[in-house]
Motif scaffolding. Structure first.
Motif, PDB file in Angstrom:
ATOM      1  N   LYS A 199      70.714  -5.062 117.181  1.00  0.00           N
ATOM      2  CA  LYS A 199      70.432  -5.043 118.620  1.00  0.00           C
ATOM      3  C   LYS A 199      71.442  -5.913 119.377  1.00  0.00           C
ATOM      4  O   LYS A 199      71.808  -5.597 120.517  1.00  0.00           O
ATOM      5  N   ALA A 200      71.897  -7.022 118.745  1.00  0.00           N
ATOM      6  CA  ALA A 200      72.920  -7.853 119.390  1.00  0.00           C
ATOM      7  C   ALA A 200      74.186  -7.019 119.598  1.00  0.00           C
ATOM      8  O   ALA A 200      74.844  -7.099 120.643  1.00  0.00           O
ATOM      9  N   MET A 201      74.504  -6.190 118.616  1.00  0.00           N
ATOM     10  CA  MET A 201      75.677  -5.316 118.728  1.00  0.00           C
ATOM     11  C   MET A 201      75.473  -4.268 119.824  1.00  0.00           C
ATOM     12  O   MET A 201      76.368  -4.009 120.627  1.00  0.00           O
TER      13      MET A 201
ATOM     14  N   TYR B 235      65.615  -5.146 121.889  1.00  0.00           N
ATOM     15  CA  TYR B 235      64.536  -6.124 121.695  1.00  0.00           C
ATOM     16  C   TYR B 235      65.119  -7.539 121.630  1.00  0.00           C
ATOM     17  O   TYR B 235      66.260  -7.736 121.192  1.00  0.00           O
ATOM     18  N   MET B 236      64.300  -8.502 122.010  1.00  0.00           N
ATOM     19  CA  MET B 236      64.745  -9.889 122.121  1.00  0.00           C
ATOM     20  C   MET B 236      65.200 -10.524 120.808  1.00  0.00           C
ATOM     21  O   MET B 236      65.787 -11.613 120.818  1.00  0.00           O
ATOM     22  N   GLY B 237      64.941  -9.820 119.702  1.00  0.00           N
ATOM     23  CA  GLY B 237      65.459 -10.278 118.411  1.00  0.00           C
ATOM     24  C   GLY B 237      66.974 -10.441 118.447  1.00  0.00           C
ATOM     25  O   GLY B 237      67.555 -11.088 117.581  1.00  0.00           O
ATOM     26  N   ALA B 238      67.624  -9.857 119.465  1.00  0.00           N
ATOM     27  CA  ALA B 238      69.078 -10.013 119.623  1.00  0.00           C
ATOM     28  C   ALA B 238      69.452 -11.435 120.029  1.00  0.00           C
ATOM     29  O   ALA B 238      70.563 -11.887 119.767  1.00  0.00           O
ATOM     30  N   GLN B 239      68.529 -12.139 120.704  1.00  0.00           N
ATOM     31  CA  GLN B 239      68.826 -13.504 121.180  1.00  0.00           C
ATOM     32  C   GLN B 239      68.108 -14.583 120.388  1.00  0.00           C
ATOM     33  O   GLN B 239      68.574 -15.709 120.310  1.00  0.00           O
ATOM     34  N   ARG B 240      66.933 -14.238 119.866  1.00  0.00           N
ATOM     35  CA  ARG B 240      66.117 -15.256 119.186  1.00  0.00           C
ATOM     36  C   ARG B 240      65.720 -14.739 117.824  1.00  0.00           C
ATOM     37  O   ARG B 240      65.591 -13.530 117.637  1.00  0.00           O
ATOM     38  N   SER B 241      65.472 -15.652 116.910  1.00  0.00           N
ATOM     39  CA  SER B 241      65.186 -15.158 115.564  1.00  0.00           C
ATOM     40  C   SER B 241      63.690 -14.883 115.378  1.00  0.00           C
ATOM     41  O   SER B 241      62.829 -15.661 115.801  1.00  0.00           O
ATOM     42  N   PHE B 242      63.417 -13.724 114.836  1.00  0.00           N
ATOM     43  CA  PHE B 242      62.056 -13.299 114.497  1.00  0.00           C
ATOM     44  C   PHE B 242      62.131 -12.856 113.037  1.00  0.00           C
ATOM     45  O   PHE B 242      62.831 -11.875 112.743  1.00  0.00           O
ATOM     46  N   PRO B 243      61.452 -13.557 112.126  1.00  0.00           N
ATOM     47  CA  PRO B 243      61.662 -13.293 110.702  1.00  0.00           C
ATOM     48  C   PRO B 243      61.440 -11.834 110.305  1.00  0.00           C
ATOM     49  O   PRO B 243      62.160 -11.311 109.470  1.00  0.00           O
TER      50      PRO B 243
END
Ligand code: NAI
Length: 270
Positions: A167-169, A150-158
């Protein structure tokens, strides 16, 4: 419509919990496209028994495996190869769980035991699945591995708390292993970054429905459904995408590259 895109291919599909699961839809589409595959999930998730319906529909064997256990994953590959009659051509990693999110713990107060558990289940499990396949030489030349992210890996979603980091990992593991497995056996490894989708994992996120509606307004094409995601995964398992590897591929109706939509602005003014 079916195109026989996966005719003769053998796969392993993780994460089909119930018919809302993205993996469930991938299994249905892979079956339509001529693949044979094994379904797997954590032994505890089998208790619901829903997966039996999918196995029946797709003529698949179920092999339980906890994705945090190297031993169980190795057994999964060995038994899958024996059952399917050869090495594996595609793997879907569709596994995610955050105890911090389930317990509604804010990012600034994360419980580190839960954080480690979430990392083990949702990110390290991809490394373990790839490392076991590498060790056992369980994948065919040009096999394709897809993990959902999910894009939460690139952008912050509280609301996405520790899953953003996890997810970034996951995406990084796909890139790093993609290099090694590409060199060794032309195996392709990609992550698909999917729109918010109404599944067990998705709807356990606090405020999910509001965000689902927000993303729907923001995306020029609207949110991508689980069925759409299944189509995309099937294309990535097929020979039509042979040179795509080590990518994080957004499958989100255009959300990730839209600054703001007119529909959002109109909604704000109301
Ligand atoms: P889901 O709840 O249907 O699937 C998650 C699966 O992970 C379940 O089948 C669960 O049993 C399995 N799992 C949990 N712990 C496990 C373990 N130790 N070993 C093996 N399997 C285990 O939900 P969904 O949405 O289909 O999730 C699939 C993937 O899609 C996840 O990686 C999720 O993060 C990702 N994703 C979901 C989105 C959404 O809005 N639903 C958006 C973007 C990505």
């Amino acid at each position: 419509m079916a195109y026989n895109l996966l005719k003769g291919k053998r796969g392993i599909i993780t994460g089909a919990l119930d018919e809302n699961s993205i993996a469930w839809q991938v299994a249905l589409r892979a079956h339509e496209e001529g693949a044979t595959f094994v379904l797997t999930n954590a032994p505890i998730a089998m208790r619901m028994g829903e997966i039996n319906k999918l196995a029946e529909k797709t003529g698949s064997k179920i092999i339980p495996a906890d994705a945090t256990s190297t031993e169980e994953i190795e057994k999964l590959y060995t038994e899958s190869m024996a059952h399917l009659g050869g090495k594996i051509d595609f793997v879907l990693h569709s596994i995610g769980m955050s105890v911090n999110m389930r317990k509604d713990i804010p990012y600034t107060e994360l419980n580190y035991d839960y954080y480690q558990k979430g990392t083990d289940i949702s990110a390290l499990s991809l490394h373990k699945m790839l490392a076991a396949a590498y060790k056992l030489d369980a994948l065919n030349e040009w096999a394709s591995v897809v993990a959902l992210t999910y894009m939460g890996a690139q952008r912050s979603f509280p609301f996405y708390t520790d899953m953003s980091d996890i997810k970034a990992m996951l995406e990084s593991i796909a890139r790093s292993f993609g290099y090694h497995y590409g060199r060794k056996k032309h195996v392709r490894i990609n992550t698909v970054s999917q729109s918010p989708t109404k599944t067990k994992a998705g709807t356990s996120i606090k405020g999910f429905m509001d965000f689902y509606d927000f993303a729907q307004l923001q995306s020029p094409l609207g949110n991508a459904s689980a069925e759409d995601c299944a189509n995309y995964c099937v294309s990535l398992f097929s020979d039509l995408t042979r040179m795509v590897t080590m990518q994080n591929l957004f499958h989100d109706g255009g959300y990730s590259t839209t600054g703001v939509s007119q529909e959002q602005l109109d909604a704000l003014q109301k």
